[in-house]
Structures are given as C-alpha cells and as structure tokens.
Design a protein around this motif. Structure first.
Motif, PDB file in Angstrom:
ATOM      1  N   GLU A  55      84.402  56.286  82.286  1.00  0.00           N
ATOM      2  CA  GLU A  55      83.495  55.143  82.355  1.00  0.00           C
ATOM      3  C   GLU A  55      82.049  55.621  82.428  1.00  0.00           C
ATOM      4  N   VAL A  56      81.198  55.063  81.548  1.00  0.00           N
ATOM      5  CA  VAL A  56      79.776  55.391  81.530  1.00  0.00           C
ATOM      6  C   VAL A  56      78.981  54.096  81.432  1.00  0.00           C
ATOM      7  N   LYS A  57      77.950  53.977  82.299  1.00  0.00           N
ATOM      8  CA  LYS A  57      77.016  52.863  82.227  1.00  0.00           C
ATOM      9  C   LYS A  57      75.611  53.442  82.112  1.00  0.00           C
ATOM     10  N   LEU A  58      74.882  53.059  81.068  1.00  0.00           N
ATOM     11  CA  LEU A  58      73.530  53.563  80.841  1.00  0.00           C
ATOM     12  C   LEU A  58      72.553  52.395  80.823  1.00  0.00           C
ATOM     13  N   LYS A  59      71.531  52.472  81.674  1.00  0.00           N
ATOM     14  CA  LYS A  59      70.478  51.471  81.676  1.00  0.00           C
ATOM     15  C   LYS A  59      69.160  52.180  81.440  1.00  0.00           C
ATOM     16  N   PHE A  60      68.581  51.978  80.242  1.00  0.00           N
ATOM     17  CA  PHE A  60      67.314  52.604  79.882  1.00  0.00           C
ATOM     18  C   PHE A  60      66.238  51.521  79.873  1.00  0.00           C
ATOM     19  N   CYS A  61      65.066  51.868  80.358  1.00  0.00           N
ATOM     20  CA  CYS A  61      63.987  50.886  80.416  1.00  0.00           C
ATOM     21  C   CYS A  61      63.462  50.527  79.027  1.00  0.00           C
ATOM     22  N   TYR A  62      63.591  51.467  78.080  1.00  0.00           N
ATOM     23  CA  TYR A  62      63.075  51.188  76.753  1.00  0.00           C
ATOM     24  C   TYR A  62      64.133  51.528  75.701  1.00  0.00           C
ATOM     25  N   SER A  63      63.833  52.441  74.817  1.00  0.00           N
ATOM     26  CA  SER A  63      64.637  52.645  73.626  1.00  0.00           C
ATOM     27  C   SER A  63      66.012  53.240  73.927  1.00  0.00           C
ATOM     28  N   LEU A  64      67.012  52.720  73.220  1.00  0.00           N
ATOM     29  CA  LEU A  64      68.356  53.286  73.249  1.00  0.00           C
ATOM     30  C   LEU A  64      68.670  53.966  71.922  1.00  0.00           C
ATOM     31  N   SER A  65      67.677  54.150  71.086  1.00  0.00           N
ATOM     32  CA  SER A  65      67.911  54.687  69.753  1.00  0.00           C
ATOM     33  C   SER A  65      68.253  56.167  69.803  1.00  0.00           C
ATOM     34  N   GLY A  66      68.846  56.628  68.704  1.00  0.00           N
ATOM     35  CA  GLY A  66      69.102  58.045  68.544  1.00  0.00           C
ATOM     36  C   GLY A  66      70.244  58.578  69.371  1.00  0.00           C
ATOM     37  N   LEU A  67      71.331  57.794  69.518  1.00  0.00           N
ATOM     38  CA  LEU A  67      72.486  58.302  70.247  1.00  0.00           C
ATOM     39  C   LEU A  67      73.045  59.530  69.533  1.00  0.00           C
ATOM     40  N   PRO A  68      73.642  60.456  70.272  1.00  0.00           N
ATOM     41  CA  PRO A  68      74.097  61.716  69.669  1.00  0.00           C
ATOM     42  C   PRO A  68      75.367  61.530  68.849  1.00  0.00           C
ATOM     43  N   ARG A  69      75.965  62.630  68.429  1.00  0.00           N
ATOM     44  CA  ARG A  69      77.190  62.598  67.634  1.00  0.00           C
ATOM     45  C   ARG A  69      78.374  62.170  68.491  1.00  0.00           C
ATOM     46  N   VAL A  70      79.442  61.754  67.815  1.00  0.00           N
ATOM     47  CA  VAL A  70      80.645  61.335  68.529  1.00  0.00           C
ATOM     48  C   VAL A  70      81.136  62.438  69.448  1.00  0.00           C
ATOM     49  N   GLU A  71      81.097  63.670  68.969  1.00  0.00           N
ATOM     50  CA  GLU A  71      81.621  64.781  69.769  1.00  0.00           C
ATOM     51  C   GLU A  71      80.751  65.100  70.985  1.00  0.00           C
ATOM     52  N   ASP A  72      79.557  64.520  71.052  1.00  0.00           N
ATOM     53  CA  ASP A  72      78.715  64.738  72.221  1.00  0.00           C
ATOM     54  C   ASP A  72      79.003  63.751  73.347  1.00  0.00           C
ATOM     55  N   PHE A  73      79.822  62.743  73.060  1.00  0.00           N
ATOM     56  CA  PHE A  73      80.236  61.814  74.101  1.00  0.00           C
ATOM     57  C   PHE A  73      81.416  62.408  74.871  1.00  0.00           C
ATOM     58  N   PRO A  74      81.628  61.983  76.129  1.00  0.00           N
ATOM     59  CA  PRO A  74      82.841  62.397  76.842  1.00  0.00           C
ATOM     60  C   PRO A  74      84.076  62.039  76.013  1.00  0.00           C
ATOM     61  N   PRO A  75      84.992  62.968  75.790  1.00  0.00           N
ATOM     62  CA  PRO A  75      86.088  62.741  74.838  1.00  0.00           C
ATOM     63  C   PRO A  75      87.067  61.642  75.238  1.00  0.00           C
ATOM     64  N   ASN A  76      87.160  61.332  76.530  1.00  0.00           N
ATOM     65  CA  ASN A  76      88.089  60.301  76.996  1.00  0.00           C
ATOM     66  C   ASN A  76      87.376  59.022  77.411  1.00  0.00           C
ATOM     67  N   LEU A  77      86.173  58.830  76.895  1.00  0.00           N
ATOM     68  CA  LEU A  77      85.394  57.653  77.254  1.00  0.00           C
ATOM     69  C   LEU A  77      86.116  56.374  76.819  1.00  0.00           C
ATOM     70  N   SER A  78      86.379  55.498  77.799  1.00  0.00           N
ATOM     71  CA  SER A  78      87.086  54.250  77.524  1.00  0.00           C
ATOM     72  C   SER A  78      86.231  53.021  77.798  1.00  0.00           C
ATOM     73  N   TYR A  79      85.285  53.129  78.732  1.00  0.00           N
ATOM     74  CA  TYR A  79      84.487  51.984  79.151  1.00  0.00           C
ATOM     75  C   TYR A  79      83.010  52.363  79.066  1.00  0.00           C
ATOM     76  N   LEU A  80      82.260  51.639  78.231  1.00  0.00           N
ATOM     77  CA  LEU A  80      80.857  51.968  77.997  1.00  0.00           C
ATOM     78  C   LEU A  80      80.000  50.714  78.130  1.00  0.00           C
ATOM     79  N   THR A  81      78.938  50.817  78.949  1.00  0.00           N
ATOM     80  CA  THR A  81      77.969  49.739  79.118  1.00  0.00           C
ATOM     81  C   THR A  81      76.591  50.272  78.765  1.00  0.00           C
ATOM     82  N   LEU A  82      75.875  49.566  77.873  1.00  0.00           N
ATOM     83  CA  LEU A  82      74.541  49.979  77.433  1.00  0.00           C
ATOM     84  C   LEU A  82      73.553  48.845  77.669  1.00  0.00           C
TER      85      LEU A  82
END
Length: 751
Positions: free
Chosen positions: A622-649
């Motif tokens: 589970e990952v929750k990300l709260k950014f004050c401004y830009s959320l652009s430019g997310l990395p490659r799929v392989e840069d995410f936790p491999p077992n990520l099931s729950y994502l909040t942006l």
C-alpha cells in the motif's frame, strides 16, 4: 443509450449493511410517491414511525439510496440524532455529510473549530451554525434524513436550521419511535412487522447464506418457523437469531437448542426482543462476551473506529497472541465474528476489505451497557445522575464535567481499569480552564490499575498535568482532537504505554518524551514538531508510526524498528530517499507507506525522484502519495514496489504518460486519485488495469470524458466518482454486469 444520475452513500444502515432488507418495496414506492417525489414546493417533512428494531432506518436507507432521489435533489445527508441530542454536533454532522470532497470537509471542520473557539456564548454559536447551514442549503433542493429523533423538543431545536424556499422542493425524512415527532409532518408512515414469508426470507439470508446459499433442509423448516414465531416479525430480532446460526452447520440439534434457549430467555413472551438479544449475548464464547461488553464504553449511535476498538480490547488484556498471529489480527477476527453474529454493524470498509468503522443498533448498545454494569462493574456518570455510582467500579464513562463528581469519586479509583471522558463543551468554558485545577495530583495518583484513559474530542486546552505520569500501568492514552500543545515530561514513566493517539492537534515535542516510551506499538500524531532530534530507534515495538518528518528519520535508526507495519511521513523536496528505502527494505512486516511531499515551487517535478528506487520494497502493498504540486513524470513500472496493490495519489498535473504507466501496474487492485488540472480525457482500453477492483476518482476538475472499453478492467467491482463536474462517462455494462457505481450525478452513458 440511457443517461442516469446515480448517487450512492457509503454509510450503511445498522440493520441492513448488505442492502438486503426484505418486504419493503411497496413501502419504498409509497413513500416516494406520497412524501418525497410528490412535487410539492417548499420544505416538507415526513416521518417513519415504529418500535425499536422494526426497521425504520432500513426503510429510510432504501429511500435515501434510491436512484430517483439522486436525480431529484441537489444534495443529500444522513445524520443520526439519537436520544442524547447535542445540537452543535448534529449540525456539524449535517454540514460534513453535505460535502463531497475531503478538502471541503476539512475546510468546514476548520471553520467550525474556529467558530467554537471564538465564543463562549452558546446562543451566538447556534445562530452562527444556523447561518452556515442556511448559506449552504439556500438555492438547492435538498434531501436530509434525521434518523432516530426521540423527542419533540429535539425536533424543535433542529427544525429552524433547515430553510424553506417556496420555489424549491426540499424534504426532511425523520425516523422516530414516536409518531407525533415531528408534529408538523405532512406524511406519517407507520412501520408494520414482517409477515411470515418475508420473515422467513430474511431469516434464510442471515442464518444460511454463508453455508448453503440460502436454502434450508426440509427437516429444519418447522423448527425455523417456530423460531420466527418468537421473533414476532421484528427484523432486528430475526437477524440477531440468524446470527446465532450463521457459523453452524444445518444440525437439527443445534436449531432445537436455539429454539429451547429462546423459550427460556423469553419467559413465556413470544415478542420480547430484549430476551432474544440477551440470548444472543448468552451464546457468545467468553472472549467475545468481554469484547462485546467493551462496546458499552462508547456513546449511543457513536461511529466507532475499528482500530480504536481493537486497541482498547488489547489494552484491557482481552486479546492474547497465538499461532503466529499478532494481537491486532486476532482482535480483527473477533470484530468480524461480532459482525457475523449481527451484534455490530459495518459502517465503512477500508480499501483492503477491512472494517474501518462500525456501530451498534441502540437496543444492542443498551444491552451492552446493562450487561457491563452487571458483569464488569461499569458505571456512567451523567448530569442527571441516572447511572448511580458503584461502590467499586472498574470501568467508568464520564458524560459531562462536574467538579463534585471528580472529588467524590477519588477514593473509589483504586479499582478503575478504564476511564473515558465525553465532553459537551462545558469543560472548555469553565473558568479554571485547566485539567489540573479540576483533578488534583492526588486524584490521578489514585488510579493504581488504570489501563485505558480516553479524552478524544474533550477540550483539555493546553496540556496534561504532570501527575498523569503516575499512571504507570497505563496502556492506552487517547488525546485526539483535545487541543493540547505539549506532553508532560512525566509521561516518560509510562513504560507500559502501547498506544498514544495525539492526532488532530499541533503538538510541540520539546522534551523527547515520546521517544522514551519504549513499549509503544502505535503512535498517531497530527502535526508533531520535535525541537531536539528524536531517537526513534528506542521504539523497538512500534507497528504504526504516523506523520514523522524526514528530519526525524535517521535511516540507521529505521532498521531497528523491526515490527514496523505502517509509516506516515512528511518529506521535503530536497530529501535523499535511497537510504530510507534501503532501511525500509530490511523490515519483515513493513506493508504500508504514506507520504506527504512538501514542495513550494510549481516547477518541481519530484514524484519520479521520490518513487525511483522504491522497487526494492518487495513487501510493500500500500502506497499513498500526497504532493503539493505536480505528480508528473512517474517512473517506470519496474521502479514501483513489485507487489503494490493499493495506490492513492493526490496532487496536480498528472501527465498522460504517467497515467499510461499506472494502467500497466500488474498487481494493482485499488486506485484512488484526486488530481486537479488533469486536462485530458481518460480512455481505458482492453487489457489495461488487468487486476483493478476499485477505481476512485475525485476532484478531476477539468477532465471531460472517461471511456472504458469492452474488455478493459475485467475485474472491476466498484467505480466511485466525486466532484468531477465536467466529466461524462462512457462504459460498457455488458462486461461489468455487477459493477457498483457511487457518484454524485456524473451522467453515465451505457454503450
């Protein structure tokens, strides 16, 4: 093609959490025709009346969730009033229910808090609250349910808060045990008991659905119908009796035992719902009985956070570790079992399928209080003295502030295991304004065996007294939303403290006292400022660590937190995250990371920098990300936790490339996004989001189209969309026949 407006509410009814109330279709249609959608102008009031447990709230909930209601009204709210009306709290709940987004809820809460703190004059406060609610409702057609209004005086207190405009058709729907409440109702619907056929249908749904799909063996039907005769057609009695059988196989001897038990507890009366509820309590195993009794600690109709309830059970010593499971996991199964038995009802579920909050029917709550007084020496101190003090109470709920009550009970405190304060604003207006002035040091020192001390929402002004440090047996300390600013240095003596909840307040930590609490398992904070660098590695047992800044996290210290499961952290834009990830990757139980990333320049593109390297967190789900401004430019799929099931942006300016990346995450089950300034349309094609079960979109202010292709999101079960005023949806229903929509009037085009 067909356009529909659908508005669903996630708050669930205590008798009907699955939406399966039976025999109500005719009554729903009657109320809609005669009282809700009748076309009369102005504010009209309707009442659903009947005895406790007959299903008033279930019927009201079906009307509240009806598609025709969503299409007719601009805004809706559901508020429980109950027998102990607190006017300002009720109006606050109405205002919060009317808000669609988290941001708007937070703004309303902030405005109300500032208003309350600015005046001691209750009449002035009530007038300002009335103005706030009128300002929100004027110009709108609204539909509001006031559930469980007990007295005519309560209605009189509330009625002036709801404006009536002659060019608008607004409605109030009231449920009450008194058909004369309110006296101005234009339509009164008297609830009837269920007939034998509907009683049988409800009984099968509650007793057998998990075992046989709702069918009943022929040799059991006669016994089952005899059981239902004792229920007298009351839905609450039927679902509670069904809970007695839900985990049992279809055994004739088991059913006969329940029937015999009903005859024993009913004392010759076939329609005594209290006897049936008591039978259900009597049949609980010992460990669940004690957990049920602790529910008496909460006020009537309270929304009970599941985590808080679990923490109190553990602090009371009711949960023991075993079979490799944590106490928290075992307690969660106990709560599930109480819900299976229909003694506690779900209010809100988390994204991973766990219960976030729950509540009880008021008749079951009264049973818990009665049994707690008898079996664990529980007392309630109230203004009218209707709960007399016991000679040696072990658990105490204080519903109001009274200086004399504190003093007279001082000599009885040696037996007390738990104390829960419930404020009604009288305390914060008292001229002393300090808890120390009311409760002397000797008062606190007299609690030799105290394990649970709860002050949530009770205004303590600035600080706790130093004498609280004498409570060396304390395991749970709740200070959420109390207004304190500092913790006393003496708290370092509380070596057994496992839960410290200081969320909802701005706390200055100038003595590092928190980091000396070596027994802490769960730390909940709001805004925490540590003047001296903390040593979090002293928290060897910590499982939950919330709202820590990156300056408080030495990566070398993080590796010492071997039991850490959940981390909520506030970072700045210039942090180096690689060392933090390497430390977190060593933790065997770490599964949840929430980050609020602070940046003060609209040009900062740091989302990719933050996530880059997080792929080494193999256990993180589970990952929750709260950014004050830009959320652009997310990395490659392989840069995410491999077992990520729950994502909040949460943030702004998510670019199309980043959205395309999210569609490819292989194990993503739940995606929640609150993205402002997203200009593109969102098209989801075949094969994208392959495992996604829930998609939640909120505050996409500029998105104009969501198109879901025929074979896209094949596993999708729920789609929630709020505050996306320009959005149009185009989705194929043929491949999603069971899809649940929860939205605030975004037109849905079926293709």
């Amino acid at each position: 093609m067909k356009s529909e407006n659908v508005e669903r509410r996630r708050r669930l009814d205590p008798l009907d959490k699955d939406g399966d109330g039976v025999g109500l279709e005719e009554e729903v249609n009657l109320l809609l025709e005669k009282a809700i959608l009748d076309g009369r102008k102005g504010l009209c009031v309707a009442t659903i009346a009947g005895m406790g447990g007959i299903g008033k709230s279930t019927l009201a909930r079906k009307i509240y969730n009806h598609e025709a209601v969503a299409a007719e009204f601009d805004c809706c709210a559901w508020v429980v009033v109950s027998s102990e009306l607190t006017l300002e709290e009720t109006i606050k709940q109405v205002m919060l229910e009317l808000q669609k987004s988290t941001d708007s809820k937070q703004k309303v809460m902030k405005d109300m808090k500032e208003l309350e703190e600015s005046t001691r004059d209750k009449l002035f406060l009530h007038e300002k609250l009335r103005e706030m609610l009128h300002k929100w409702l004027v110009g709108k057609q609204y539909f509001i349910v006031l559930d469980d209004v007990w007295e005519h005086a309560h209605w009189e207190s509330l009625s002036s808060y709801f404006p009536s405009e002659q060019d608008k058709s607004s409605r109030l729907l009231v449920t009450s045990r008194n058909r004369d409440v309110p006296s101005c109702a234009l339509f009164i619907h008297d609830m009837k008991i269920l007939d034998p056929d509907n009683s049988w249908e409800l009984f099968l749904k509650k007793a057998l659905v998990k075992n046989t799909g709702g069918s009943c063996q022929e040799d059991l039907e006669n016994i089952g119908r005899e059981i239902l005769k004792r229920c007298g057609g009351l839905p609450l009695a039927i679902i509670v009796v069904g809970g007695l059988l839900v985990n049992q196989r279809q055994s004739k001897s088991k059913w006969e035992k329940v029937l015999k038990g009903m005859d024993s507890h009913l004392g010759g009366s076939k329609y005594d719902v209290s006897g049936i509820l008591e039978l259900s309590y009597h049949n609980l195993p010992p460990e669940l009985k004690l957990c049920f009794l602790c529910l008496s600690f909460f006020k009537e109709d309270a929304t009970i956070r599941a985590k808080k309830l679990v923490h109190i059970w553990i602090a009371e010593g009711l949960i023991l570790e075993g079979n490799g499971e944590s106490m928290e996991d075992i307690a969660a199964t106990y709560l599930d079992e109480l819900m299976n038995r229909n003694l506690v009802q779900v209010k809100e579920m988390s994204m991973d399928g766990r219960v976030k909050s729950c509540y009880m029917h008021d008749l079951l709550h009264k049973l818990s209080i009665t049994k707690a007084k008898e079996e664990i020496s529980f007392e309630i101190l109230t203004a009218d003295g209707n709960s007399p003090s016991l000679y040696k109470p072990r658990h105490r709920a204080i519903y109001y502030y009274d200086r004399e009550k504190f003093s007279y009970s001082k000599n009885q405190n040696k037996q007390i295991r738990s104390v829960l304060f419930y404020g009604n604003h009288e305390f914060q207006y008292h001229k002393s304004r300090k808890l120390e002035d009311v409760c002397s040091p000797s008062y606190w020192k007299s609690f030799e065996l105290l394990k649970v001390l709860e002050f949530e929402d009770f205004k303590l002004m600035t600080s706790l007294p130093e004498s609280v440090g004498a409570l060396i047996g304390l395991r749970y300390l709740g200070l959420r939303n109390t207004g304190i600013r500092r913790l006393p240095r003496s708290l370092r003596h509380l070596k057994k403290l496992e839960v410290l909840d200081v969320a909802g307040i701005w706390l200055v930590e100038d003595s590092n006292v928190i980091w000396k609490l070596e027994g802490l398992r769960h730390l909940y904070t709001g805004r925490l400022y540590s003047i001296n660098p903390p040593r979090i590695d002293t928290l060897k047992n910590i499982q939950t660590l919330t709202y820590i800044t990156n300056h408080s996290l030495n990566p070398n210290h993080v590796t010492e937190l071997t039991g850490l499961r959940k981390l909520v952290i506030r970072l700045d834009a210039n942090s180096d995250y690689s060392d933090l990830y390497e430390s977190l990757a060593t933790l065997q139980h770490f599964v949840s990371l929430s980050v609020e990333l602070m940046t003060f320049s609209d040009g900062d593109d740091i989302s990719a920098a933050f996530l880059h390297g997080s792929g080494i967190l193999h256990r993180l789900t589970e990952v929750k990300l709260k950014f004050c401004y830009s959320l652009s430019g997310l990395p490659r799929v392989e840069d995410f936790p491999p077992n990520l099931s729950y994502l909040t942006l949460t943030g702004e300016n998510l670019d199309e490339g980043s959205m395309e990346l999210l569609k490819k995450l292989p194990k993503l089950l739940y995606l929640k996004m609150q993205i402002d300034n997203y200009h593109q349309r969102l098209v989801i094609l075949n094969g994208e989001f392959p495992k996604l079960k829930v998609l939640f979109l909120q505050s996409f202010s500029r998105i104009y189209l969501l198109h879901v292709d025929n074979d896209a999101m094949p596993e999708l079960e729920r789609l929630e969309i709020y505050n996306c005023e320009n959005l149009r949806l185009r989705i194929s229903m043929s491949n999603h026949p069971e899809l649940q929509f929860l939205t605030d009037k975004a037109p849905i085009i079926h293709i």
